[in-house]
Design a protein around this motif. Structure first.
Motif, short mmCIF file in Angstrom:
data_model
loop_
_atom_site.label_atom_id
_atom_site.label_comp_id
_atom_site.label_asym_id
_atom_site.label_seq_id
_atom_site.Cartn_x
_atom_site.Cartn_y
_atom_site.Cartn_z
N PRO A 1 0.81 -1.23 0.00
CA PRO A 1 0.00 0.00 0.00
C PRO A 1 0.83 1.27 0.00
O PRO A 1 0.31 2.36 -0.24
N ALA A 2 2.15 1.14 0.29
CA ALA A 2 3.03 2.31 0.36
C ALA A 2 4.47 1.84 0.27
O ALA A 2 4.77 0.68 0.60
N PRO A 3 5.38 2.70 -0.15
CA PRO A 3 6.79 2.30 -0.21
C PRO A 3 7.29 1.82 1.15
O PRO A 3 7.02 2.44 2.19
N GLY A 4 7.98 0.69 1.15
CA GLY A 4 8.55 0.16 2.38
C GLY A 4 7.60 -0.65 3.22
O GLY A 4 7.97 -1.11 4.30
N VAL A 5 6.35 -0.87 2.74
CA VAL A 5 5.35 -1.62 3.51
C VAL A 5 4.99 -2.88 2.75
O VAL A 5 4.65 -2.83 1.56
N GLN A 6 5.04 -4.02 3.41
CA GLN A 6 4.67 -5.29 2.79
C GLN A 6 3.57 -5.96 3.61
O GLN A 6 3.70 -6.12 4.82
N LEU A 7 2.47 -6.31 2.96
CA LEU A 7 1.36 -7.00 3.59
C LEU A 7 1.38 -8.47 3.18
O LEU A 7 1.60 -8.80 2.00
N THR A 8 1.16 -9.35 4.15
CA THR A 8 1.19 -10.78 3.90
C THR A 8 -0.03 -11.45 4.50
O THR A 8 -0.41 -11.16 5.64
N LEU A 9 -0.66 -12.30 3.72
CA LEU A 9 -1.76 -13.12 4.20
C LEU A 9 -1.19 -14.49 4.54
O LEU A 9 -0.54 -15.13 3.72
N LEU A 10 -1.42 -14.93 5.79
CA LEU A 10 -0.85 -16.18 6.29
C LEU A 10 -1.93 -17.25 6.35
O LEU A 10 -3.05 -16.99 6.80
N ALA A 11 -1.59 -18.46 5.91
CA ALA A 11 -2.51 -19.60 6.00
C ALA A 11 -1.75 -20.83 6.47
O ALA A 11 -0.58 -21.02 6.14
#
Length: 381
Positions: A13-23
């Protein structure tokens, strides 16, 4: 051990930000059926997060003993975007800060695509596996542009590959209750009773809103409604409301996790040796149509005082609460809130300072509520 961990990267969503969905996955496709569970899609609803931690610990033990016949996929937190949304410390995880959209609305529905496919196909050889593959292919062709759209699409793709989908939620201050399709009434009733939920709300196939569980039910329901599969051959999805936001405690969470395992046993996901004797059903679930659910609004601003609690019976015209006006011409001036149905109170507000039009209570009745329109039964608040 069959355990596998899946890390699904979402758009940044922004530089330097990583979103992860965990399963987390246990077992494999085989003689057993497959189930998908997640919690925290509304990221400010936390009972289900603790329930799934208890469930994961139980699944590790079952996996080590070789007692998982089918496939179990658990997403321990379904909304990393909403969990990161804090306003002065409080998690504001029900609506997307980007556009104000409810995180549990506008998921992709497959009913129109499935209906078109069913109408065009002359070969009526039907197995659940054929349709599960079809649905996965349809979602595989879908696209997303924003992080929130990508999150919803990834959740939908994970879930659609399973026979059973369970979405764990809670409400503000409430009794446990279950939402499911009226096409799956018998399995939904069994689920509600195993979970100890005294209320089951059945929605028509075209309830609208695009909630997460409707990705699954819109696809399977179209096939079932066409007479191509029976209720028990078809996939099953439901939303389980695990009491209220403040009900985050180990004892009920562990009990909920054990009850979820009992339901999975009834669906042949687990080996018969996995479970002890089922707990006796202490009460049957009261079944209500979703179009009989009444969202009663607050008439004015003030402090709300309830005369009824979740689980209490109510009658039309009965006072269920009063709003104490803080700016009235008289001291302790109160405006009554009346029941609009003969039925049960399911939900009331946890926070007691209310504003005009805010939901004071969710009541369930047997008769359709005036001004509720088919196709828009799920509200967006």
């Amino acid at each position: 051990m069959t355990y596998r961990r899946l890390d699904i990267q979402l758009p940044s969503p922004a530089p330097g930000v990583q979103l992860t969905l965990l399963a987390h996955q246990f077992g494999k496709r085989g003689n057993g059926r497959s189930v998908y569970l997640h919690a925290g899609l509304h990221a400010d609803e936390h009972p289900g997060l603790l329930v799934l931690q208890h469930l994961l610990a139980m699944l590790v033990q079952l996996d080590a003993a070789g007692l998982i016949d089918g496939l179990v996929t658990v997403v321990p937190y379904a909304n990393p975007i909403g969990m990161s949304q804090r306003l002065f410390g409080a998690v504001v995880g029900r609506f997307d800060f980007e556009n104000g959209e409810n995180f549990n609305r506008n998921f992709p529905r497959l009913d129109q695509q499935v209906a078109a496919h069913v109408a065009d196909v002359s070969d009526r050889t039907n197995t659940p596996e054929i349709y599960r593959t079809l649905f996965a292919d349809m979602l595989g062709k879908a696209t997303a542009t924003t992080p929130s759209q990508a999150l919803k699409l990834e959740l939908a793709r994970l879930a659609i590959e399973h026979d059973i989908v369970l979405d764990l939620h809670c409400d503000t201050d409430c009794i446990a209750h279950v939402y499911a399709s009226e096409l799956q009434a018998s399995r939904a009733t069994l689920l509600a009773e195993i979970m100890g939920a005294p209320v089951l709300l059945l929605e028509p196939h075209d309830a609208g809103g695009g909630a997460f569980d409707q990705v699954h039910s819109s696809a399977w329901g179209t096939v079932q409604a066409a007479g191509l599969l029976s209720e028990h051959q078809s996939g099953f999805s439901a939303t389980i409301e695990l009491r209220g936001q403040a009900d985050v405690n180990d004892e009920p969470a562990a009990a909920d996790a054990s009850n979820l395992l009992r339901f999975l046993g009834s669906e042949r996901v687990l080996s018969a040796q996995a479970l002890c004797a089922p707990a006796p059903v202490t009460q049957t679930a009261s079944v209500f149509p979703l179009d009989g659910a009444s969202h009663v609004p607050c008439p004015c601003a003030g402090v709300i005082v309830y005369r009824k609690a979740p689980g209490d019976r109510v009658s039309v015209g009965e006072v269920i609460a009063e709003v104490v006006r803080l700016d009235g011409r008289e001291f302790n001036q109160r405006v009554p809130i009346l029941s609009t149905v003969d039925g049960l109170m399911i939900v009331r507000q946890l926070k007691k300072l209310v504003r005009p039009g805010e939901r004071a209570a969710l009541l369930a009745g047997k008769r359709p509520v005036r001004d509720r329109h088919a196709g828009s039964l799920l509200l967006d608040f």
